[in-house]
Design an enzyme around this catalytic site. Structure first.
Site: not given
Ligand code: BES
Ligand code: MN
Ligand code: ZN
Length: 501
Positions: A357, A282
């Site tokens: 997931r 990130k």
């Molecule tokens: N933990 C995050 C999702 C999240 C985002 C939780 C903001 C709480 C607040 C999850 O693991 C993630 O990073 N999801 C990605 C998925 C994408 C790479 C398909 C996302 O939502 O950007």
């Molecule tokens: Mn993630």
């Protein structure tokens, strides 16, 4: 994998669930007459008819001072001696509900947050059942005073030590019953909050396993913690894959509450102790300190388990909490890697940040093997759920209309809002992989849906509901019973669902 203990200076007296001590010392009492030595006493009354005599001011005088009488409106009236008196609006009698009373009690609680001992008197709860009213009021009063206090000595506000409540015309027995129920549901939410608020360096997957063992011994459920070696034996390639880059071991925490009936409810929680994104790192952003809460689903489930025995739940409930952090390193899983889930399905990793997931797919398979009547998973799964529904409403997906209705009913009672989104199966092809059974990444749109479709692959024909709490896991500000920080969203909802299952 390299295993070492990173240097961390954690105070030796650090307690991962500080709210338990607070709640143990907090007296919440159903009373007929509030104690005159309280610091503040609130009077909740509807927007029609006279103001309570005890306030010493009539409605016109209150209105001149800015009190509208709308639900949640408060006006604090200091007194020359004795408790400060607080006018608390309930709005129209016809609009009263447990959810509204919870909000009203929370508003009073925030208006009196500088006091340690408070009382709240409700003049009329209309048609609301007194047990439900008392429970909702106690929940609002106490949850609004929640603070994460583990890591600082000084707080702006004092700790709430006593709360009294009375409801005109309600039997003392009913009030006591409601307050007793609230002591279980408030604990469920507070445990969820404490764990999600804990900094990632203070709560590893291994630590969470230890906390679960302690909670199980105290609140009547069985806990079995699987370490890395056992996860290898179980074939949990998803959780192990996500864990590959971490200096910390993964844990699968299995909780079992034996309710006595043959109805079986399975819960699966995302327990990402910290989500850096892994190799799909990130970007650096202060917002990402929220990723310490990426175990909010697991925390809510563990919180809910602390309430089941006290509430006398008859359903047999079992949970799989899938815990690890998601870190980049020389040993981390990579884009293009293929992970094998429990049960043999292969998954091509197209983005290591879509790790939730992967971590929970093994848990879903294990849950189906237990042959439950239903599976509910709770996961901070997608930014898309946050974008679509904001921080007040979680996304619900389900393969079973009856189960979705049950979840919605529980959600309405606890006022942990959610909204069902369609499990649009024609988007499944976005998850196709050239080399594996499925990939972990969908297209650019409907990210919450493609994540749900991924999970759907692992639940076979079992009725299943997925609650994406990425938005609702935290609140930026104090808002009704949600205190700033982790909300504990889901803990009360799951408790209610288990109860009514
Ligand atoms: N933990 C995050 C999702 C999240 C985002 C939780 C903001 C709480 C607040 C999850 O693991 C993630 O990073 N999801 C990605 C998925 C994408 C790479 C398909 C996302 O939502 O950007
Ligand atoms: Mn993630
Ligand atoms: Zn995540």
């Amino acid at each position: 994998m390299q295993t070492h203990t990173p240097a961390k200076l954690i105070p030796t007296d650090f307690t991962p669930v500080p709210s338990l001590a607070w709640l143990r010392d907090l007296e919440v009492a159903a009373v007929d007459e509030t104690d005159p030595t309280l610091h503040a006493v609130g009077f909740v009354f509807a927007d029609q008819g006279d103001a309570p005599d005890e306030l010493g001011l009539d409605r016109a005088a209150l209105r001149r001072a800015g009190f509208t009488g709308k639900a949640g409106d408060t006006l604090l009236l200091p007194q020359p001696s004795g408790p400060a008196l607080v006018a608390v609006g309930a709005g129209p009698v016809a609009g009263l509900s447990p959810a509204l009373l919870r909000d009203v009690a929370a508003a009073f609680s925030r208006a009196t947050s500088s006091f340690e001992r408070v009382g709240l008197r409700l003049m009329d709860v209309g048609d609301v059942d007194p047990v439900e009213a008392a429970q909702a009021v106690a929940e609002g009063l106490v949850l609004a005073r929640y603070r994460y206090r583990a890591l600082r000595a000084e707080h702006k506000e004092p700790v709430l030590t006593r709360a009294e409540l009375s409801i005109a015309g309600a039997a003392a027995e009913a009030l006591r019953a409601g307050v007793a129920r609230a002591s279980a549901t408030v604990r469920a939410a507070a445990v969820g909050r404490d764990l999600a608020n804990t900094p990632p360096g203070h709560l590893t997957a291994q630590n969470l396993g230890e906390v679960a063992v302690d909670l199980g011994a105290a609140y009547g459920f069985e806990v079995q913690v699987s370490d890395r070696q056992e996860l290898i034996e179980l074939g949990c390639g998803g959780l192990l894959g996500v864990n590959a880059g971490s200096a910390e071991e993964p844990r699968m925490i299995r909780l079992t509450y034996a309710g006595g009936s043959d109805r079986k409810l399975a819960l699966v929680g995302k327990g990402i102790m910290y989500d850096s994104g892994g190799i799909s790192l990130k970007p650096s952003d202060p917002m990402h300190l929220l990723m310490k809460m990426d175990m909010g689903g697991a925390a809510a489930i563990l919180g809910a388990f602390t309430a089941l025995q006290q509430l006398g739940v008859s359903t047999t409930v079992s949970a799989w909490l899938m815990c690890t952090d998601n870190m980049p390193s020389g040993s981390a899983y990579k884009l293009g890697d293929v992970l094998t889930a429990r049960g043999g399905k292969t998954v091509e990793v197209k983005n290591t940040d879509a790790e939730g997931r992967l971590a929970i797919m093994d848990g879903l398979v294990l849950a189906t093997e237990w042959e439950p009547d239903a599976i509910i998973d709770v996961a901070t799964l997608t930014g898309a759920a946050l974008m679509a529904l904001g921080t007040l409403t979680a996304a619900l997906f389900s393969n079973d209309a009856g189960l979705a209705e049950r979840v919605e009913a529980a959600s309405a009672e606890t006022n942990e809002q959610l909204w069902q989104l369609p499990l649009e199966r024609s988007y499944r092809k976005q998850l196709d992989s050239d080399i594996a059974d499925i990939s972990n990444l969908g297209g650019p749109y409907a990210g919450a849906t493609t994540a749900a479709l991924f999970l759907d692959e692992f639940v076979a024909e079992v009725p299943w509901a997925h609650i994406d709490i990425a938005g609702t896991m935290q609140s930026a500000t104090d808002d009704s019973w949600r205190s700033a920080g982790a909300t504990g969203y889901g803990a009360r909802l799951l408790t209610r669902l288990a109860e009514s299952f």
